[in-house]
Structures are given as C-alpha cells and as structure tokens.
Design a protein around this motif. Structure first.
Motif, mmCIF file in Angstrom:
data_model
loop_
_atom_site.group_PDB
_atom_site.id
_atom_site.type_symbol
_atom_site.label_atom_id
_atom_site.label_comp_id
_atom_site.label_asym_id
_atom_site.label_seq_id
_atom_site.Cartn_x
_atom_site.Cartn_y
_atom_site.Cartn_z
ATOM 1 N N PHE A 25 0.793 -1.231 0.000
ATOM 2 C CA PHE A 25 0.000 0.000 0.000
ATOM 3 C C PHE A 25 0.829 1.286 0.000
ATOM 4 O O PHE A 25 0.252 2.372 -0.130
ATOM 5 N N GLY A 26 2.143 1.192 0.153
ATOM 6 C CA GLY A 26 2.968 2.392 0.092
ATOM 7 C C GLY A 26 2.811 3.152 -1.211
ATOM 8 O O GLY A 26 2.606 4.380 -1.205
ATOM 9 N N PRO A 27 2.893 2.477 -2.367
ATOM 10 C CA PRO A 27 2.698 3.198 -3.633
ATOM 11 C C PRO A 27 1.318 3.838 -3.758
ATOM 12 O O PRO A 27 1.186 4.963 -4.255
ATOM 13 N N SER A 28 0.286 3.131 -3.313
ATOM 14 C CA SER A 28 -1.075 3.694 -3.382
ATOM 15 C C SER A 28 -1.197 4.910 -2.486
ATOM 16 O O SER A 28 -1.876 5.895 -2.840
ATOM 17 N N ARG A 29 -0.548 4.860 -1.351
ATOM 18 C CA ARG A 29 -0.574 6.014 -0.445
ATOM 19 C C ARG A 29 0.118 7.211 -1.090
ATOM 20 O O ARG A 29 -0.356 8.355 -0.984
ATOM 21 N N SER A 30 1.231 6.987 -1.780
ATOM 22 C CA SER A 30 1.922 8.083 -2.470
ATOM 23 C C SER A 30 1.037 8.689 -3.550
ATOM 24 O O SER A 30 0.986 9.922 -3.716
ATOM 25 N N GLU A 31 0.328 7.835 -4.284
ATOM 26 C CA GLU A 31 -0.599 8.336 -5.297
ATOM 27 C C GLU A 31 -1.717 9.153 -4.662
ATOM 28 O O GLU A 31 -2.133 10.191 -5.201
ATOM 29 N N LEU A 32 -2.199 8.708 -3.510
ATOM 30 C CA LEU A 32 -3.258 9.435 -2.807
ATOM 31 C C LEU A 32 -2.786 10.823 -2.399
ATOM 32 O O LEU A 32 -3.499 11.819 -2.593
#
Length: 610
Positions: free
Chosen positions: A113-120
């Motif tokens: 979920f780190g990449p998704s959090r960065s996108e968010l």
C-alpha cells in the motif's frame, strides 16, 4: 452462520499457498485439539492458531483464526531478511514491540500500500492546487448514484451500539486505565492530535495497548495500583493520518506511512487477544481514522482492511472503523466514504476545529472566505450547522452512528464557580447535539463524562442510539456548506492576540513532547494549534482590516508576537516557562505567517526544520 463459516474457510484456505487449511467437512468431525494438530502438520510454516466458536440461534460453529505470522513461506521475509531491509531507530522497547512477526506484517503493508498512499497524497496536492486556482469543492456528479441509491452499512458490533459518550485521551498507562474506567462508553486512545510523534511515546503507547488488549494493563494512580474495571469502556485507537511518515522505521530506505505503522503494529500485535476477548463477536480491534480528503482515502483504507483480514485469517468485517469528517472535501463525500467502507465502518465524527482549519487551507487564496474570530464560530454558525446536520442525516440514512463535536473544558475542582459558565456551555452544546439526532459525543476530560452522558440520557432514555431519527427535513446544498459570511463574526485584535497566544503556548509545549495542553481551562490538541496558526497566516496574507481599523501586516504581527510572548511568560511563571520552548515556537509561527503559502501541517514543518 453458514456464510460466516464459508467466508472464514475461504480466507484461511487461500492465504499463502492457496490450499485449504482444513475443509469444512473435516471441522465437523474432529475435536479442537485434533483440528489444530492437522493444521500444524499441514502447514509448518504457520504458527499460533486459536480455536474460536460462534453461536447462532440454531447451532454452534467453530473455526480457526490465525494469530501469528508465517515463518518461511514463499515471498515472506525471514528474520534475517527483515533486519537487512528494515532500519529502526534504537530504543529499549523496539525489540519488544517490533517483533519479527510484526515487522513482517509492516513490510507487507508497506509493499502493498505504500505506492497507493503516495498516489493518494499526490491527488491531495493536485486538489489543493485546483482550489488555490479558484475551483470550489462540491458534490461529485460521477458518484451521484451512490448518494441517490438506498443501501446500508454493516450493523455495528454489540460493543459499539451505544456510543453516547466517547472520551479521547493519551496512550500512557494511567490515561488508558482512567479512560477505560471513566464511565464513557468508548475510550479513544490517540496516536494523532493529543500526543507528539516521539519514538519513545509511540512505542510505549503500542506496548500499553498490548497490555490493555491482553487484560494485563496496570497503572499507578494516586499511589494505588489500578486496573481496568470488568465493564470498562470499549477501546478504540486513532491512527495518524495518511500525510505523516514514521521516520523511525524505514523499509528499503523509505519511511513507512505513520498510519500504516500505527494500524499495523496494533492489529498484528493484538488481534489474538481481541478475538479471544470477543469470541469472534466483538472487542475489536476498532480504529478511528483521521484526515480524509475524500472517498479515495476511504477506498485505500478499505483495501488495507480487506488485505489485513485475509492476511490474518479473520472473517470479513472483523476490524471496524470510524472516520473523522474534518475536511471540506470529506464533508462533500460522506456518502461515498460510508459506501467505500460499508463492511467495516460504524460511525462518522464531526471534527469541528479541524474542519475550520480545512476551510482556511482550502480557500487560502480567496479573500471572500476569511474566517472571523474563532470565538465567534460555534456549532450554531450557519455553515457549521449545515455541516453537522448533513452528517447526522447522512449517517442515519445509511445506518451509521453520528458522533458530535469535541469538548475539552477542564472544570476547576477547587473553585467550580470559576469554570461554571464553561461547563454550562458544554451542557447546552451536548443537549443541542442530542436533540439534533447525534448518537453520541466526544469529550476530552473524565470530569465531563457525567455531564455529557446526562444530556444524551434525556433524549435516548432506554435506547442505545437514535439511528431511527432519519432527519428527512435536512437538505444541504454546496452553498450552505461554503457560505461563511452569514457567521456574523468580526476580525478583532483581541481575536488575533488569542490566536497568537494559544498557538505559541501549545507549540511551545509540543516541542518538548506534550501533545495535550491545558490552555484557558480547555484541554487543547494539535487541531486547535493548526486552526490558530492558519488563521494568523490568513489574516496577514489577506491584509485583513481589524475592527479597530488596523491592517494585519508584518509590523503588527511583530509587535503582537512580542507582547503576547511576554504576557505568556508572566502567566506561566518562570518554572513552567523554563520547561517549554515558547520562544522557539514564536519564532516558527512568526516565520510561517509570512510565507507565501500556508504550510499544510505544522508537525511536518517542524520535522523539516529540525
């Protein structure tokens, strides 16, 4: 119950190698001990199973819940791999709190979920840029079908049905024991606004939570050793927001999201104890999730919760959450947030101070959106009342609890008459909330529990909540939420001085590790400091003319900061003054107030300037 069993078996049977741990027909024919032996024999790479049973009106079912982590499964790092990939700031509690199992779980969260959090976060920044360019938030036309259709969230577990009084507090041992024994229905242990992100504080808080879930929590209070009562409040945990990093733990050189750290350590460490306490039918773990900007935040948390339940072998919906609605974007997306989290969410909370802070951030460049003195903005202010009524109406339409705003009044036990007017205001506020349909409210002091509870008892009587109060009379437009000129407030020098003094006082103590500060007989947290320092910036940035005719500029701020700093020193006295970093706080606030752009969150700015 058959559906529960199938869901449980499916989750357990498809973690890891994709083979069923134990077929449903087998569980009917073997004892508990035999079942565990079969599981252990088939899957030696898994450990720590617990047998639980759930009972319906017709029959009893048992299922196995995984309470540990994998040791040598393909794709799961070994202890040696973990220690090579994970960098942890040294502390005596680190090895106790951050076991190999917990670290493996955190690595999984970070990778997934780190990449998704960065996108968010990039989406948050893009939205902020659009608002600076003049775009106004509104209801999203693409999700109109969610708002128009009829649907409901999953029913709340039994220990979250009655939430008439929620107490927020620290994660220290004394605070946990006192909070759980306060008489409130819920105690929210806070890793966000009421503490500072010092590594020792975070680790001690997680250790204390582990003792609370395990039933081994003790604290020395008033010279006596105390423990939580058998009928103590339901424990909830507020994580930090998506915007913050936990810099004391890095994975492959990148800090983990503070939200994933707080959630991951708590759920990986305590799911076993929570499941045992609730026998699969309650006890958590339960979380409060802050700082949503919209439905994308909710969708990411939904993905985290679904993955976590699968990874830990939990039935769907075991982990339950409540969400703080404290931004303008989230106010326009309450239906969408509830819908995204419909299998896990139980309530929305009206975070009034953070909401006002968000108003300033969202409309920082708009001279028509300057907020007046903070003291003139209350729950009956039209645009704030539109927000809270929309929250109640939306929640009850979807079967969610609506939790009212925070009260941090500190009654004077030695001279009750001195703080009696403030206590009366709490009574009026809570009476209004109960009358408006809220199912509960939030307070910051145990001494206020009985006062707040009494007002909800008047309305609820024998009922646990008032979800049946649908508030069909409420119709809130985008204009209702954004029209602030009807607040009838003014911009005064007194209000500016109060904002400066409050922000300097709070941040001066925050810099030495204190996150909950008593100011003017109120227990203040980060939300109040953010609102005050944002308002100082806004008035200076917009060259606001005060009621005395003086324009807010750098010259005025230099003078007022100097005068209020000196006044604060006299008020606190030399011993207390020496314990804080008030001069440094004033320096930071004064510098931030002259920047072209409003800094999003002061803890990030402090960390950057450290």
């Amino acid at each position: 119950m058959g559906e529960v069993r199938n869901r449980s078996t499916h989750q357990l049977g498809h973690i890891g190698e994709g083979r069923p741990f134990l077929a449903a027909s087998e569980t009917d024919a073997v004892s508990e001990d035999e079942e565990i032996k079969i599981l252990s024999h088939r899957h030696k790479d898994w450990q720590n199973f617990r047998y639980l049973q759930t009972q319906s009106d017709n029959h009893t079912e048992r299922h196995v819940v995984l309470l540990g982590s994998r040791r040598h499964h393909q794709g799961v790092p070994t202890a040696v791999d973990l220690r090579q990939r994970v960098a942890i700031t040294d502390h005596p509690l680190a090895s106790e709190v951050l076991t190999d199992d917990v670290l493996a779980f955190l690595v999984g969260l970070h990778e997934r979920f780190g990449p998704s959090r960065s996108e968010l976060l990039s989406r948050h920044q893009a939205a902020a840029a659009r608002h600076r360019d003049g775009e106004r938030p509104t209801y999203d036309a693409e999700t109109a079908y969610i708002r128009a259709n009829e649907w409901h969230i999953a029913p709340a577990p039994h220990d979250l049905v009655d939430r008439r009084t929620e107490l927020v507090g620290l994660v220290s041992r004394p605070a946990l024991v006192e909070g759980l024994n306060s008489g409130a229905q819920v105690y929210m242990a806070d890793f966000e606004d009421t503490i500072t992100p010092e590594w020792a504080t975070i680790l001690e808080g997680q250790r204390n939570l582990a003792h609370a879930y395990a039933g081994t929590l003790t604290a020395e209070i008033g010279g006596e050793i105390r423990i939580p009562n058998p009928d103590h409040a339901t424990l909830m945990v507020r994580t930090r927001g998506w915007h913050l990093d936990e810099t004391n733990l890095a994975i492959d050189g990148a800090p983990i999201a503070a939200s994933l750290f707080d959630f991951g350590v708590c759920v990986a460490s305590n799911t076993a104890a929570a499941a045992a306490a609730g026998a699969g039918a309650g006890a958590g773990p339960y979380f409060y999730l802050p700082k949503f900007d919209g439905p994308a935040d909710a969708q990411l948390w939904h993905d985290v919760l679904e993955w976590t339940e699968a990874e830990l072998g939990l039935a769907a919906g075991t982990i339950r959450v409540s969400v703080l609605i404290e931004t303008v974007g989230a106010a326009f997306a309450m239906d969408e947030i509830l819908f995204a989290l419909r299998d896990h969410i139980t309530a929305l909370h009206a975070g009034n101070w953070d909401y006002l802070f968000s108003m300033i951030k969202t409309f920082a460049a708009d001279p028509e959106m300057v907020l007046p003195d903070r003291d003139s903005l209350g729950a009956t202010t039209p645009f704030i009342r539109a927000f809270t009524e929309l929250l109640v109406s939306t929640c009850h339409r979807r079967g969610a609890h609506a939790i009212g705003g925070m009260s941090g009044v500190i009654p004077d036990e030695l001279d009750p008459a001195r703080t009696a007017p403030m206590v009366r205001k709490v009574t009026v506020d809570k009476r209004r909330e109960a009358g408006d349909g809220f199912d509960g409210t939030r307070i910051g002091q145990p001494a206020i529990v009985d006062i707040a509870t009494a007002e909800f008892d008047r309305v609820l009587s024998y009922r646990a909540n008032q979800l049946e109060v649908q508030r069909d009379d409420v119709y809130i437009t985008a204009s209702d939420l954004l029209t602030i000129h009807t607040s009838r407030g003014e911009c005064t020098e007194s209000g500016l001085r109060t904002a400066i003094r409050t922000a300097v006082h709070y941040i001066g103590e925050w810099l030495v590790g204190i996150g909950a500060v008593a100011i003017d007989d109120h227990l203040e947290d980060t939300a109040m400091a953010e609102l005050c320092r944002a308002q100082i910036w806004q008035w200076r940035h917009q060259s606001v003319r005060l009621t005395n005719g003086v324009v807010v500029d750098d010259t005025l701020l230099d003078r007022l900061f100097a005068e209020e700093l000196a006044e604060l020193r006299i008020h606190l006295g030399e011993p207390a003054w020496a314990d804080g970093r008030y001069e440094r706080a004033a320096e930071l606030l004064r510098a931030w107030s002259s920047l072209d752009d409003l800094i999003p969150f002061f803890p990030i700015a402090v960390a950057r300037d450290a």
